[in-house]
Design a protein around this motif. Structure first.
Motif, short mmCIF file in Angstrom:
data_model
loop_
_atom_site.label_atom_id
_atom_site.label_comp_id
_atom_site.label_asym_id
_atom_site.label_seq_id
_atom_site.Cartn_x
_atom_site.Cartn_y
_atom_site.Cartn_z
N PHE A 155 0.84 -1.20 0.00
CA PHE A 155 0.00 0.00 0.00
C PHE A 155 0.88 1.25 0.00
O PHE A 155 0.68 2.16 -0.80
CB PHE A 155 -0.94 0.00 1.21
CG PHE A 155 -1.87 1.18 1.24
CD1 PHE A 155 -3.08 1.13 0.56
CD2 PHE A 155 -1.55 2.33 1.95
CE1 PHE A 155 -3.95 2.22 0.58
CE2 PHE A 155 -2.41 3.42 1.98
CZ PHE A 155 -3.61 3.36 1.29
N VAL A 156 1.87 1.27 0.88
CA VAL A 156 2.78 2.42 0.97
C VAL A 156 3.61 2.55 -0.31
O VAL A 156 3.81 3.65 -0.83
CB VAL A 156 3.68 2.29 2.22
CG1 VAL A 156 4.82 3.28 2.18
CG2 VAL A 156 2.86 2.48 3.47
N ALA A 157 4.09 1.41 -0.83
CA ALA A 157 4.92 1.45 -2.04
C ALA A 157 4.15 2.00 -3.23
O ALA A 157 4.73 2.64 -4.11
CB ALA A 157 5.44 0.05 -2.36
N GLU A 158 2.86 1.75 -3.27
CA GLU A 158 2.04 2.15 -4.41
C GLU A 158 1.71 3.64 -4.39
O GLU A 158 1.42 4.22 -5.44
CB GLU A 158 0.76 1.31 -4.43
CG GLU A 158 -0.12 1.52 -5.63
CD GLU A 158 0.51 1.13 -6.96
OE1 GLU A 158 -0.09 1.46 -7.99
OE2 GLU A 158 1.59 0.53 -6.99
N LEU A 159 1.76 4.28 -3.22
CA LEU A 159 1.41 5.69 -3.13
C LEU A 159 2.39 6.52 -3.96
O LEU A 159 3.59 6.49 -3.76
CB LEU A 159 1.43 6.16 -1.68
CG LEU A 159 0.39 5.50 -0.77
CD1 LEU A 159 0.56 5.98 0.66
CD2 LEU A 159 -1.03 5.75 -1.26
N GLY A 160 1.86 7.25 -4.92
CA GLY A 160 2.68 8.09 -5.79
C GLY A 160 3.40 7.33 -6.88
O GLY A 160 4.19 7.90 -7.63
N ASP A 161 3.13 6.02 -7.02
CA ASP A 161 3.78 5.20 -8.03
C ASP A 161 3.16 5.47 -9.40
O ASP A 161 2.04 5.97 -9.51
CB ASP A 161 3.61 3.72 -7.65
CG ASP A 161 4.49 2.80 -8.47
OD1 ASP A 161 5.72 2.95 -8.40
OD2 ASP A 161 3.93 1.94 -9.17
N LYS A 162 3.89 5.08 -10.44
CA LYS A 162 3.43 5.29 -11.81
C LYS A 162 2.08 4.62 -12.06
O LYS A 162 1.22 5.19 -12.72
CB LYS A 162 4.48 4.75 -12.78
CG LYS A 162 4.08 4.83 -14.23
CD LYS A 162 5.21 4.48 -15.17
CE LYS A 162 5.76 3.11 -14.95
NZ LYS A 162 6.74 2.72 -15.97
N SER A 163 1.89 3.43 -11.54
CA SER A 163 0.62 2.74 -11.80
C SER A 163 -0.54 3.43 -11.08
O SER A 163 -1.67 3.41 -11.56
CB SER A 163 0.70 1.26 -11.44
OG SER A 163 1.22 1.08 -10.17
N GLN A 164 -0.27 4.10 -9.96
CA GLN A 164 -1.33 4.87 -9.30
C GLN A 164 -1.71 6.08 -10.16
O GLN A 164 -2.89 6.42 -10.27
CB GLN A 164 -0.89 5.32 -7.91
CG GLN A 164 -2.05 5.81 -7.07
CD GLN A 164 -1.63 6.22 -5.68
OE1 GLN A 164 -0.62 6.90 -5.50
NE2 GLN A 164 -2.41 5.83 -4.69
N LEU A 165 -0.73 6.68 -10.80
CA LEU A 165 -1.02 7.78 -11.72
C LEU A 165 -1.81 7.27 -12.93
O LEU A 165 -2.71 7.96 -13.42
CB LEU A 165 0.28 8.43 -12.18
CG LEU A 165 1.15 9.06 -11.10
CD1 LEU A 165 2.48 9.54 -11.67
CD2 LEU A 165 0.42 10.20 -10.41
N MET A 166 -1.50 6.04 -13.37
CA MET A 166 -2.27 5.44 -14.47
C MET A 166 -3.72 5.22 -14.05
O MET A 166 -4.64 5.44 -14.83
CB MET A 166 -1.65 4.11 -14.90
CG MET A 166 -0.36 4.25 -15.67
SD MET A 166 0.38 2.65 -16.07
CE MET A 166 -0.87 1.93 -17.12
#
Length: 195
Positions: free
Chosen positions: A16-27
């Motif tokens: 959950f923390v790793a995904e915050l602000g990640d490219k796939s979250q922007l996708m």
């Protein structure tokens, strides 16, 4: 069952923390501006479940083949690297943003394929591999999948309903600090096992 719940909780939190602000979250935010949220979320879930199943398989195989002290050492160093990677940040290229905005295929298929490709070699995939070397495969798979889907669902909701950006700096620094803490804890464990 105790090991399953521990693996699930740890994997959920880390991913959950790793995904915050990640490219796939922007996708996810970009797809949510073009499609309804439910098909986007279904596509994310399908792709995440597949990628994390592969990641867990690799990590579990490595965990069974290597001594635990060395695994803890490599995992600690990997988490420190993930922290640095998080500080660097991610962004969508113009090509990636264009694909997310222009696709005419079914939303679920488009999102699934885009997310599957985006996650290959991404820090969440590598973090899942690392977690699976230390914890049970099923709890790690379920926890990492739910953690990523929850973070992306949050991005969809915030992007779609609030129309505001996430406070990037606070998220980036907080996620990097958590990775660093996990890395230090794993390094301490590795040193105690190797000495």
């Amino acid at each position: 069952m105790d090991g399953f719940l521990a693996a699930l909780a740890i994997s959920f939190g880390v991913i959950f923390v790793a995904e915050l602000g990640d490219k796939s979250q922007l996708m996810a935010m970009t797809f949510a501006t073009r499609f309804k949220p439910l098909p986007v979320l279904i596509g994310i879930t399908v792709a995440t479940a597949v990628v994390h199943a592969v990641s867990v398989g690799i990590g579990y195989g490595l965990g069974a083949a290597l001594p635990t002290g060395w695994i803890a050492l490599v995992a600690g160093l990997a988490f420190l690297a993930f922290g640095a990677w998080t500080l660097r940040g991610d962004s969508l290229s113009d090509e990636e943003k264009g694909k997310a905005e222009r696709t005419n295929r079914s939303a679920i298929v488009a999102v699934s394929v885009a997310f599957f490709l985006a996650e290959l070699g991404d820090k969440t995939m590598l973090a899942t591999i690392t977690l699976a070397t230390q914890h049970g495969w099923l709890g790690t798979w379920v926890g990492s999948t739910i953690g990523m889907v929850a973070a992306d669902a949050l991005a969809i909701l915030l992007g779609r309903f609030l129309g505001k950006r996430l406070p990037e700096k606070a998220i980036k620094y907080g996620a990097a600090a958590l990775f660093a803490i996990f890395g230090v804890v794993l390094l301490i464990d590795a040193v105690s096992q190797l000495t």
